[in-house]
Design a protein around this motif. Structure first.
Motif, PDB file in Angstrom:
ATOM      1  N   HIS A  13       0.812  -1.215   0.000  1.00  0.00           N
ATOM      2  CA  HIS A  13       0.000   0.000   0.000  1.00  0.00           C
ATOM      3  C   HIS A  13       0.847   1.267   0.000  1.00  0.00           C
ATOM      4  O   HIS A  13       0.456   2.280  -0.550  1.00  0.00           O
ATOM      5  N   GLY A  14       1.996   1.237   0.656  1.00  0.00           N
ATOM      6  CA  GLY A  14       2.908   2.370   0.662  1.00  0.00           C
ATOM      7  C   GLY A  14       2.665   3.414   1.739  1.00  0.00           C
ATOM      8  O   GLY A  14       3.357   4.425   1.781  1.00  0.00           O
ATOM      9  N   LEU A  15       1.698   3.193   2.608  1.00  0.00           N
ATOM     10  CA  LEU A  15       1.438   4.156   3.678  1.00  0.00           C
ATOM     11  C   LEU A  15       2.622   4.248   4.638  1.00  0.00           C
ATOM     12  O   LEU A  15       2.944   5.332   5.136  1.00  0.00           O
ATOM     13  N   CYS A  16       3.279   3.133   4.872  1.00  0.00           N
ATOM     14  CA  CYS A  16       4.439   3.127   5.759  1.00  0.00           C
ATOM     15  C   CYS A  16       5.582   3.939   5.140  1.00  0.00           C
ATOM     16  O   CYS A  16       6.287   4.658   5.839  1.00  0.00           O
ATOM     17  N   GLU A  17       5.757   3.826   3.840  1.00  0.00           N
ATOM     18  CA  GLU A  17       6.796   4.585   3.147  1.00  0.00           C
ATOM     19  C   GLU A  17       6.547   6.082   3.279  1.00  0.00           C
ATOM     20  O   GLU A  17       7.475   6.857   3.485  1.00  0.00           O
ATOM     21  N   GLU A  18       5.287   6.489   3.185  1.00  0.00           N
ATOM     22  CA  GLU A  18       4.943   7.904   3.361  1.00  0.00           C
ATOM     23  C   GLU A  18       5.247   8.367   4.773  1.00  0.00           C
ATOM     24  O   GLU A  18       5.693   9.494   4.979  1.00  0.00           O
ATOM     25  N   ALA A  19       5.026   7.504   5.753  1.00  0.00           N
ATOM     26  CA  ALA A  19       5.243   7.860   7.156  1.00  0.00           C
ATOM     27  C   ALA A  19       6.720   7.858   7.536  1.00  0.00           C
ATOM     28  O   ALA A  19       7.133   8.625   8.405  1.00  0.00           O
ATOM     29  N   MET A  24      12.286   3.135   4.859  1.00  0.00           N
ATOM     30  CA  MET A  24      11.791   2.106   3.953  1.00  0.00           C
ATOM     31  C   MET A  24      11.306   2.734   2.660  1.00  0.00           C
ATOM     32  O   MET A  24      11.044   3.930   2.602  1.00  0.00           O
ATOM     33  N   HIS A  25      11.197   1.903   1.636  1.00  0.00           N
ATOM     34  CA  HIS A  25      10.647   2.369   0.361  1.00  0.00           C
ATOM     35  C   HIS A  25      10.067   1.175  -0.396  1.00  0.00           C
ATOM     36  O   HIS A  25      10.399   0.030  -0.106  1.00  0.00           O
ATOM     37  N   LEU A  26       9.178   1.485  -1.328  1.00  0.00           N
ATOM     38  CA  LEU A  26       8.655   0.445  -2.199  1.00  0.00           C
ATOM     39  C   LEU A  26       9.593   0.307  -3.379  1.00  0.00           C
ATOM     40  O   LEU A  26       9.931   1.294  -4.035  1.00  0.00           O
ATOM     41  N   GLY A  27      10.011  -0.907  -3.664  1.00  0.00           N
ATOM     42  CA  GLY A  27      10.879  -1.163  -4.796  1.00  0.00           C
ATOM     43  C   GLY A  27      10.105  -1.076  -6.103  1.00  0.00           C
ATOM     44  O   GLY A  27       8.879  -0.932  -6.121  1.00  0.00           O
ATOM     45  N   ASP A  28      10.806  -1.177  -7.203  1.00  0.00           N
ATOM     46  CA  ASP A  28      10.190  -1.108  -8.528  1.00  0.00           C
ATOM     47  C   ASP A  28       9.150  -2.206  -8.735  1.00  0.00           C
ATOM     48  O   ASP A  28       8.216  -2.044  -9.516  1.00  0.00           O
ATOM     49  N   ASP A  35      15.118  -0.135   4.561  1.00  0.00           N
ATOM     50  CA  ASP A  35      16.459   0.401   4.336  1.00  0.00           C
ATOM     51  C   ASP A  35      17.324   0.323   5.592  1.00  0.00           C
ATOM     52  O   ASP A  35      18.532   0.131   5.500  1.00  0.00           O
ATOM     53  N   ARG A  36      16.702   0.532   6.746  1.00  0.00           N
ATOM     54  CA  ARG A  36      17.440   0.479   8.013  1.00  0.00           C
ATOM     55  C   ARG A  36      16.608  -0.291   9.022  1.00  0.00           C
ATOM     56  O   ARG A  36      15.662   0.240   9.572  1.00  0.00           O
ATOM     57  N   GLU A  37      16.954  -1.529   9.235  1.00  0.00           N
ATOM     58  CA  GLU A  37      16.228  -2.383  10.171  1.00  0.00           C
ATOM     59  C   GLU A  37      16.523  -1.982  11.619  1.00  0.00           C
ATOM     60  O   GLU A  37      15.631  -1.936  12.461  1.00  0.00           O
TER      61      GLU A  37
END
Length: 62
Positions: A13-19, A24-28, A35-37
């Protein structure tokens, strides 16, 4: 503290990436990439928001 992804639950969904775009990011391919655990103190607030907004509860903090 670490952020853990339950990959089978993630629907991209990508909501976490926005936050938390620095963590983190969504890959292609639409898959979430952490990105950083391992989180620094300054990342924890963003990580908590990312966990909270995930509609399928695919993220957790440990």
């Amino acid at each position: 503290m670490k952020i853990i992804l339950d990959r089978p639950r993630c629907e991209g969904h990508g909501l976490c990436e926005e936050a938390a775009p620095g963590l983190m990011h969504l890959g292609d391919d639409g898959e979430l990439v952490i990105d950083r655990e391992d989180l620094a103190d300054g990342d924890i607030a963003q990580a908590r928001v990312a966990v909270r907004v995930c509609p399928v509860a695919a993220l957790r903090l440990t």
